[in-house]
Design an enzyme around this catalytic site. Structure first.
Site, mmCIF file in Angstrom:
data_model
loop_
_atom_site.group_PDB
_atom_site.id
_atom_site.type_symbol
_atom_site.label_atom_id
_atom_site.label_comp_id
_atom_site.label_asym_id
_atom_site.label_seq_id
_atom_site.Cartn_x
_atom_site.Cartn_y
_atom_site.Cartn_z
ATOM 1 N N HIS B 269 0.986 -1.376 0.219
ATOM 2 C CA HIS B 269 -0.160 0.041 -0.259
ATOM 3 C C HIS B 269 0.757 1.328 -0.117
ATOM 4 O O HIS B 269 0.760 2.178 -0.775
ATOM 5 C CB HIS B 269 -1.000 -0.185 1.219
ATOM 6 C CG HIS B 269 -1.786 1.073 1.276
ATOM 7 N ND1 HIS B 269 -3.092 1.119 0.923
ATOM 8 C CD2 HIS B 269 -1.626 2.237 1.908
ATOM 9 C CE1 HIS B 269 -3.723 2.284 1.123
ATOM 10 N NE2 HIS B 269 -2.908 3.090 1.789
ATOM 11 N N GLU B 270 1.858 1.370 0.992
ATOM 12 C CA GLU B 270 2.461 2.437 0.998
ATOM 13 C C GLU B 270 3.493 2.509 -0.252
ATOM 14 O O GLU B 270 4.032 3.694 -0.590
ATOM 15 C CB GLU B 270 3.418 2.559 2.548
ATOM 16 C CG GLU B 270 2.358 2.273 3.836
ATOM 17 C CD GLU B 270 1.304 3.188 3.463
ATOM 18 O OE1 GLU B 270 1.477 4.521 3.145
ATOM 19 O OE2 GLU B 270 0.311 3.035 4.329
ATOM 20 N N HIS B 273 1.759 4.246 -3.002
ATOM 21 C CA HIS B 273 1.792 5.777 -2.702
ATOM 22 C C HIS B 273 3.215 6.440 -3.103
ATOM 23 O O HIS B 273 3.439 7.334 -3.584
ATOM 24 C CB HIS B 273 1.773 6.188 -1.302
ATOM 25 C CG HIS B 273 0.044 6.168 -0.691
ATOM 26 N ND1 HIS B 273 -0.571 6.779 -1.323
ATOM 27 C CD2 HIS B 273 -0.378 5.645 0.386
ATOM 28 C CE1 HIS B 273 -1.715 6.630 -0.711
ATOM 29 N NE2 HIS B 273 -1.555 5.736 0.208
ATOM 30 N N GLU B 299 -4.737 7.500 -3.171
ATOM 31 C CA GLU B 299 -5.442 6.172 -2.940
ATOM 32 C C GLU B 299 -5.570 5.223 -3.684
ATOM 33 O O GLU B 299 -5.495 3.952 -3.712
ATOM 34 C CB GLU B 299 -6.483 6.385 -1.953
ATOM 35 C CG GLU B 299 -6.267 7.209 -0.629
ATOM 36 C CD GLU B 299 -5.584 6.087 0.216
ATOM 37 O OE1 GLU B 299 -5.916 4.980 0.426
ATOM 38 O OE2 GLU B 299 -4.669 6.582 1.091
#
Lengths: 505, 505
Positions: B269-270, B273, B299
């Site tokens: 997830h990170e 980003h 997101e």
């Protein structure tokens, strides 16, 4: 206190806190660059550091600061202030004057010059090419000569530089103490070099995995009284201590897997700096006084923990078994006495940072004499290598085969830090003199070391030195703690006794 | 370009770079606080952050900034500027207006209120005591209602807040897309909950040593194309991505030794980003446009890498054997299909951050509906728990046993971040819609995943999204990439297909 004074004093304190916030952000940005900031962010980081440094510099020499200092330092106002406020103002004034006396354009030029010169120096050292570095160094010396005029000459020209790192120290004083130290150490070193007994140190250079070195280093820091809730330990290329803020005092070390001594003693060294900073009285935290009083007193603490405690037999009587537990195979069969002798083996070497406790001071004295010649006696930068090599031959009986292991070995001059080197040897002298008093007042000192009860030692040093921060000058500290002025004989006595015993002289 | 314009433009750019330097120092100070700054330095650190934030804020609304914006945005000057300069100025103007319209004293009061409210919230959540938090939350909502007046009402009052996080998004639009999404997901979730086939996921909760989790996480980040020379991975309590500067984009994760999935998917997830931030065009670095265009588009990227790629069968066809090599005992005998089903098991849960890909969106829709009621429909803060519990019962068929696992679970409202939650579900919708186009343009998408050739996927996303930074608005991105406006059916289709297959519906 009058209302108008209170208002100005509060405004002054707020400005100091603001400057400290900038300082904190800058210290963190440097720390981060060295501990693991990614390579590709370094260029922008350097620019950001530039922006925030400039902002901080502007605050330090701002018209607000000038106004507060002028108002609050008027005699009839000043005498109504507390001792802390008075000394804070004096320190701010000292910094204000140092910065303000240099025309901003000159300062900017000098900053750019030294920043670039460090890069040139790096390459010149690598290539052992002094000629490449010479024009930059000449320009730095010329600009500093000019700055000395701006700052005002105290005693000799070189005194002005010395005073920036060690307030109160002069050429006159250093000539005396370094002369005495040199006269006592040179014959001692000669004897050690000729001694028939030579300690064995080869066992220090086996394979010592980083992980266990790190664990042992953390253990020793905790034993010293280093507070991990107010600091942290990381690895960097060159070890250092940095005070991010009053509750955040960080140390770094560098692990060599083929050398168990290097990280260990640099951890003790930086740990000594950190103990000092962690134990400055909290009432000084928000003032310009909330840090070690000088480079020399700071080095006295790092080198005391590294050498006078960390390389003592009593210390290892307690901790050697712990070290052995971390490296059971490597240190199998080694006795504490063998270990003690190994870590104190002395060799005349060309490189300052690799030198032992005994010869270290001569490396410093050589640099001091050269710096003095540059600023007071018209030595030309061009002649530096020649003078350097002659002095190494004269004092240590060895001579560099090229300038990379000679005059180019240290970064200090590239950064303009002339007057800084003496701090290291001052630290050794202060340290020995302070430890002499400590041994008189803590009469069971050796047995405390042997039991690993380091707390009373740290407390004594805190009471006498650490807590005062910049409230006392270096010479006030030395007088208050030891009852006499700086005296190089304590260091010479200590080294003579230690090395006579080890080398069976 | 005229000389006078050039001078003003350069001055504007220098001011932007200066603001960015402050931002960098602040981002680093936050990162450091979370990754290992010592506890005892935290109080001074908070004060320093306060000082530097205030200085940055002052620069953002400075008279210099106002003057540059006024001058450079005059029509006859503006049209002579490059597209990048024009859009930079518009973005600076947007930020200037947002900040400048709030009276400084109000802003200060609000900052202090939300800072303190976060502390109160923490305790209230711990004690499941909404009454304790209620007066602070009420004050925050009241102040935001006041700020909405200052900022100016766009459409409805709540639209003003939405626009800050997702420029262009309105209540009208969200009602439509969230309504459609809810109508399609609620029956799907009901079917999944009633399905007779239930994947086994227990094997994900054995003991998975941190060290191996960390190694595998770094491996996966490298596979994604995360550049470790322009970033680093650390551990924190709550995972996050932070852009320190354009060449320094850091991610964090949190390891649970009894759960192999948690750190793995938060790293993905990170990492998503971070890929976005690392691949913004370098020509935007020194401008206000050098970052992701909105929370929602951001997101979309984190959740695409976490879910649509990271929880896909094809991805694990390639990487499951690598994971098994890191955990040979724990994953012995588990097939890639079992693993795939395990990491996609769906359960109606009360806690948003623990929820699965399928039910996650309903958690967001509930929050959106409640925020809208608060700002547009006079719902009182006092009634929040009641409404919260009713909606959980209605959409997910479960109800919290106390407010700690209900209305108090998220920090966002304590920090005043109303209007932020929708970004998460917008991200899922944008992501599915973008991936739909990607699959059409990269027709061998599944086979690339199966071979671990993630580079072409990253390059496609860079070309279409990442490199543009804030040069394109969220709706421009969606239109340009997919050829149509935001359409929730892509997400619903994707989830329907995926879960129908897994649960054999």
């Amino acid at each position: 206190m009058e209302q108008s004074v209170r208002v100005k004093l509060d405004a002054y304190k707020e400005l100091v806190r603001k400057i400290k916030s900038y300082y904190e952000s800058l210290a963190l940005m440097y720390w981060d660059l060295r501990t693991g900031a990614p390579r590709k962010g370094a260029e922008v980081r350097a620019a950001s550091i530039g922006v925030l440094s400039t902002e901080m510099f502007k605050l330090q020499i701002s018209s607000e600061m000038e106004e507060y200092l002028q108002f609050l330092m008027q005699p009839d106002v000043f005498h109504t202030l507390s001792e802390i406020d008075q000394k804070s103002l004096k320190e701010s004034k000292r910094q204000f004057d140092l910065s303000k006396k240099i025309p901003p354009a000159k300062y900017q030029e000098y900053t750019e010059l030294t920043t670039y010169a460090e890069t040139v120096w790096e390459e010149a050292k690598e290539k052992a090419d002094f000629a490449m570095f010479e024009p930059y160094l000449k320009k730095i010396v010329d600009m500093l000569q000019e700055f000395i005029e701006f700052w005002g000459i105290k005693g000799t020209r070189y005194d002005t530089l010395l005073d920036m790192y060690e307030p109160g120290i002069t050429v006159e004083k250093l000539d005396q103490v370094f002369g005495r130290l040199r006269d006592r150490l040179v014959p001692l070193i000669e004897k050690v070099q000729k001694a028939s007994y030579v300690p064995e140190a080869g066992f220090l250079n086996q394979t010592f995995p980083k992980q266990q070195q790190d664990e042992f280093g953390r253990f020793i820091l905790r034993e010293m009284g280093y507070d991990f809730e107010a600091g942290r330990l990381d690895e960097t290329v060159h070890p250092f201590e940095t005070t991010i803020n009053s509750g955040d005092v960080r140390v770094t070390t560098h692990y060599y897997e083929n050398d168990v001594a290097s990280a260990l003693f640099s951890t003790l060294h930086e740990g000594g700096h950190a103990l000092y900073e962690q134990n400055v009285s909290k009432e000084l935290s928000a003032t310009p006084l909330g840090e070690g009083t000088s480079m020399g007193i700071h080095e006295s603490q790092s080198r005391t923990w590294e050498n006078m405690i960390g390389r003592s037999r009593s210390f290892w009587k307690r901790y050697f078994t712990d070290l052995q537990k971390h490296f059971p195979e490597q240190l199998n069969g080694i006795t504490v006495d063998q270990f003690y002798e190994g870590i104190n083996k002395s060799e005349n070497s060309l490189i300052r940072i690799e030198s032992d406790e005994l010869t270290y001071n001569l490396h410093i004295i050589i640099r001091y004499e050269i710096e003095k010649m540059l600023f007071n006696e018209n030595l030309s930068v061009h002649d530096l290598p020649k003078v350097w090599n002659e002095k190494y031959e004269q004092y240590l009986g060895i001579s560099p085969s090229h300038d990379g292991e000679g005059v180019l070995q240290d970064v200090h001059w590239a950064g303009g830090s002339f007057g800084y080197f003496p701090s290291y040897a001052l630290g050794n002298m202060y340290g020995a003199q302070i430890m002499n008093t400590l041994r008189k007042e803590i009469t069971d000192f050796e047995s405390l070391l042997e039991k690993g009860e380091l707390h009373p030692i740290k407390e004594w040093l805190t009471d006498k030195i650490y807590r005062h921060g910049k409230m006392l000058t270096p010479s006030e500290i030395i007088m208050q703690v030891t009852g006499e002025e700086l005296n190089p004989d304590y260091l010479a006595d200590y080294l003579e006794e230690k090395y006579t015993e080890i080398y069976k002289l």
